[in-house]
Motif scaffolding. Sequence first.
Motif, mmCIF file in Angstrom:
data_model
loop_
_atom_site.group_PDB
_atom_site.id
_atom_site.type_symbol
_atom_site.label_atom_id
_atom_site.label_comp_id
_atom_site.label_asym_id
_atom_site.label_seq_id
_atom_site.Cartn_x
_atom_site.Cartn_y
_atom_site.Cartn_z
ATOM 1 N N LEU A 70 0.833 -1.202 0.000
ATOM 2 C CA LEU A 70 0.000 0.000 0.000
ATOM 3 C C LEU A 70 0.868 1.253 0.000
ATOM 4 C CD1 LEU A 70 -2.742 -1.006 2.616
ATOM 5 C CD2 LEU A 70 -2.785 -1.311 0.135
ATOM 6 N N ASP A 71 1.862 1.281 0.873
ATOM 7 C CA ASP A 71 2.753 2.440 0.975
ATOM 8 C C ASP A 71 3.489 2.698 -0.333
ATOM 9 O OD1 ASP A 71 1.999 2.684 3.640
ATOM 10 O OD2 ASP A 71 3.797 1.667 4.408
ATOM 11 N N GLN A 72 4.001 1.640 -0.946
ATOM 12 C CA GLN A 72 4.767 1.827 -2.181
ATOM 13 C C GLN A 72 3.877 2.249 -3.348
ATOM 14 O OE1 GLN A 72 7.714 -1.101 -3.124
ATOM 15 N NE2 GLN A 72 8.631 -0.987 -1.099
ATOM 16 N N LEU A 73 2.660 1.707 -3.432
ATOM 17 C CA LEU A 73 1.741 2.144 -4.482
ATOM 18 C C LEU A 73 1.305 3.588 -4.260
ATOM 19 C CD1 LEU A 73 -0.397 -1.096 -4.886
ATOM 20 C CD2 LEU A 73 1.226 -0.157 -6.557
ATOM 21 N N GLU A 74 1.032 3.954 -3.013
ATOM 22 C CA GLU A 74 0.670 5.351 -2.715
ATOM 23 C C GLU A 74 1.800 6.300 -3.088
ATOM 24 O OE1 GLU A 74 -0.601 5.510 1.400
ATOM 25 O OE2 GLU A 74 -2.648 4.928 0.854
ATOM 26 N N ALA A 75 3.037 5.926 -2.798
ATOM 27 C CA ALA A 75 4.183 6.770 -3.131
ATOM 28 C C ALA A 75 4.357 6.890 -4.649
ATOM 29 C CB ALA A 75 5.452 6.201 -2.496
ATOM 30 N N LEU A 76 4.135 5.796 -5.365
ATOM 31 C CA LEU A 76 4.286 5.809 -6.820
ATOM 32 C C LEU A 76 3.221 6.670 -7.493
ATOM 33 C CD1 LEU A 76 5.680 4.607 -9.395
ATOM 34 C CD2 LEU A 76 3.935 2.817 -9.306
ATOM 35 N N TRP A 77 1.964 6.489 -7.101
ATOM 36 C CA TRP A 77 0.853 7.160 -7.767
ATOM 37 C C TRP A 77 0.413 8.454 -7.091
ATOM 38 C CZ3 TRP A 77 -2.126 1.943 -8.108
ATOM 39 C CH2 TRP A 77 -1.780 1.271 -9.274
ATOM 40 N N ASN A 78 0.790 8.647 -5.840
ATOM 41 C CA ASN A 78 0.343 9.808 -5.064
ATOM 42 C C ASN A 78 -1.183 9.848 -4.962
ATOM 43 O OD1 ASN A 78 0.823 12.042 -3.448
ATOM 44 N ND2 ASN A 78 0.642 13.464 -5.169
ATOM 45 N N VAL A 79 -1.766 8.674 -4.677
ATOM 46 C CA VAL A 79 -3.210 8.541 -4.488
ATOM 47 C C VAL A 79 -3.461 7.657 -3.275
ATOM 48 C CG1 VAL A 79 -3.723 8.774 -6.957
ATOM 49 C CG2 VAL A 79 -3.474 6.494 -5.969
ATOM 50 N N GLU A 80 -4.700 7.661 -2.790
ATOM 51 C CA GLU A 80 -5.080 6.777 -1.693
ATOM 52 C C GLU A 80 -5.205 5.348 -2.216
ATOM 53 O OE1 GLU A 80 -8.901 5.951 1.243
ATOM 54 O OE2 GLU A 80 -8.824 7.826 0.103
ATOM 55 N N VAL A 81 -4.620 4.396 -1.491
ATOM 56 C CA VAL A 81 -4.705 2.991 -1.868
ATOM 57 C C VAL A 81 -5.334 2.210 -0.722
ATOM 58 C CG1 VAL A 81 -3.450 0.933 -2.609
ATOM 59 C CG2 VAL A 81 -2.669 3.188 -3.361
ATOM 60 N N GLN A 82 -6.422 1.542 -1.029
ATOM 61 C CA GLN A 82 -7.149 0.701 -0.070
ATOM 62 C C GLN A 82 -6.691 -0.733 -0.292
ATOM 63 O OE1 GLN A 82 -10.358 1.698 1.803
ATOM 64 N NE2 GLN A 82 -9.592 -0.099 2.869
ATOM 65 N N GLY A 83 -6.639 -1.530 0.770
ATOM 66 C CA GLY A 83 -6.299 -2.935 0.634
ATOM 67 C C GLY A 83 -7.473 -3.810 1.006
ATOM 68 N N VAL A 84 -7.473 -5.044 0.501
ATOM 69 C CA VAL A 84 -8.453 -6.043 0.915
ATOM 70 C C VAL A 84 -7.707 -7.365 1.058
ATOM 71 C CG1 VAL A 84 -9.198 -6.621 -1.431
ATOM 72 C CG2 VAL A 84 -10.737 -7.036 0.472
ATOM 73 N N ASP A 85 -7.950 -8.055 2.166
ATOM 74 C CA ASP A 85 -7.279 -9.323 2.428
ATOM 75 C C ASP A 85 -8.103 -10.095 3.448
ATOM 76 O OD1 ASP A 85 -5.356 -11.381 2.558
ATOM 77 O OD2 ASP A 85 -3.706 -9.949 2.451
ATOM 78 N N LEU A 86 -7.751 -11.346 3.669
ATOM 79 C CA LEU A 86 -8.465 -12.169 4.648
ATOM 80 C C LEU A 86 -8.029 -11.880 6.079
ATOM 81 C CD1 LEU A 86 -8.577 -15.586 2.769
ATOM 82 C CD2 LEU A 86 -10.414 -13.907 3.040
ATOM 83 N N PHE A 87 -6.999 -11.067 6.246
ATOM 84 C CA PHE A 87 -6.555 -10.599 7.555
ATOM 85 C C PHE A 87 -6.101 -9.164 7.380
ATOM 86 C CE2 PHE A 87 -2.905 -12.226 5.363
ATOM 87 C CZ PHE A 87 -1.907 -11.313 5.640
ATOM 88 N N SER A 88 -5.985 -8.433 8.482
ATOM 89 C CA SER A 88 -5.609 -7.029 8.383
ATOM 90 C C SER A 88 -4.492 -6.691 9.365
ATOM 91 C CB SER A 88 -6.815 -6.131 8.659
ATOM 92 O OG SER A 88 -6.422 -4.774 8.591
ATOM 93 N N THR A 89 -3.474 -6.013 8.856
ATOM 94 C CA THR A 89 -2.388 -5.518 9.692
ATOM 95 C C THR A 89 -2.350 -3.990 9.672
ATOM 96 O OG1 THR A 89 -0.857 -5.625 7.829
ATOM 97 C CG2 THR A 89 -0.976 -7.570 9.263
ATOM 98 N N ASP A 90 -3.375 -3.361 9.072
ATOM 99 C CA ASP A 90 -3.369 -1.917 8.858
ATOM 100 C C ASP A 90 -4.815 -1.455 8.699
ATOM 101 O OD1 ASP A 90 -3.301 0.517 6.914
ATOM 102 O OD2 ASP A 90 -1.199 0.322 7.507
ATOM 103 N N ASP A 91 -5.121 -0.255 9.158
ATOM 104 C CA ASP A 91 -6.482 0.282 9.043
ATOM 105 C C ASP A 91 -6.941 0.439 7.590
ATOM 106 O OD1 ASP A 91 -6.695 0.406 11.782
ATOM 107 O OD2 ASP A 91 -6.201 2.546 11.899
ATOM 108 N N ARG A 92 -5.999 0.512 6.656
ATOM 109 C CA ARG A 92 -6.357 0.660 5.237
ATOM 110 C C ARG A 92 -6.748 -0.667 4.594
ATOM 111 N NH1 ARG A 92 -0.906 3.180 3.307
ATOM 112 N NH2 ARG A 92 -0.254 1.675 4.873
ATOM 113 N N ILE A 93 -6.556 -1.779 5.313
ATOM 114 C CA ILE A 93 -6.851 -3.105 4.771
ATOM 115 C C ILE A 93 -8.187 -3.588 5.319
ATOM 116 C CG2 ILE A 93 -6.089 -5.496 4.575
ATOM 117 C CD1 ILE A 93 -3.199 -4.466 5.040
ATOM 118 N N VAL A 94 -9.158 -3.762 4.429
ATOM 119 C CA VAL A 94 -10.485 -4.250 4.790
ATOM 120 C C VAL A 94 -10.447 -5.785 4.755
ATOM 121 C CG1 VAL A 94 -12.895 -4.361 4.043
ATOM 122 C CG2 VAL A 94 -11.623 -2.211 3.861
ATOM 123 N N VAL A 95 -10.996 -6.410 5.781
ATOM 124 C CA VAL A 95 -11.041 -7.871 5.819
ATOM 125 C C VAL A 95 -12.253 -8.338 5.026
ATOM 126 C CG1 VAL A 95 -11.260 -9.902 7.303
ATOM 127 C CG2 VAL A 95 -9.865 -7.960 8.047
#
Length: 199
Positions: A70-95
């Motif tokens: 997420l951090d690297q994509l945000e730095a590359l594009w300069n946009v907000e990047v949301q994540g989705v996964d079966l577990f979450s280690t960050d508030d930006r990652i929706v389970v």
Amino acid sequence: MRSLYDISACMTEHRHEVLQIQRDSSIAKSAGEIVALKAAGTCRAVALVRLGSPVHGKALDVVCRTSVELDQLEALWNVEVQGVDLFSTDDRIVVADMGSMPFDDAQFQAVVSCHSLEHSFDPFEALAEFARVLAPKGQLFIEIPCQPNRLGVVTRYPSGADRWNFGSLGTLKAALPKSLTPVNWKDHGAILQLVAVKS
């Protein structure tokens, strides 16, 4: 030989997949530019999205594993990047499962699926869901491992972390929903990369 992917940054949660990749030295030989990016500490999702156009709106990283992608994509594009996964280690990652994501239709300008589609319960359902959440003219980025074959159909692995093998770039293209048009792709033999745009 140096490992193909930076394990500490990109693959902490998927050690089995990393070990499988390290054993297959043919990937490193056929995907030299990916190896160079990995050696520089770049997550493979960033290497993948460089095949497409810059993104100018919110993006989704499917099965992002950790906040590093997420951090690297945000730095590359300069946009907000949301994540989705079966577990979450960050508030930006929706389970949630990639086959049934809790997002609105046409919510994202980009969807990144880097070594995740092959783990889905139903790859066609996941692809339809990627298309649903993607805005018109938005880009879908896919990278998957591949055991090349000429069957022309998606086959199921009998066991292991990967559930599905697309077998060829043609099979991956044919599996896309009709609203997605492939615009760029690379066939590295053991790894397929594809960028598609939604109509």
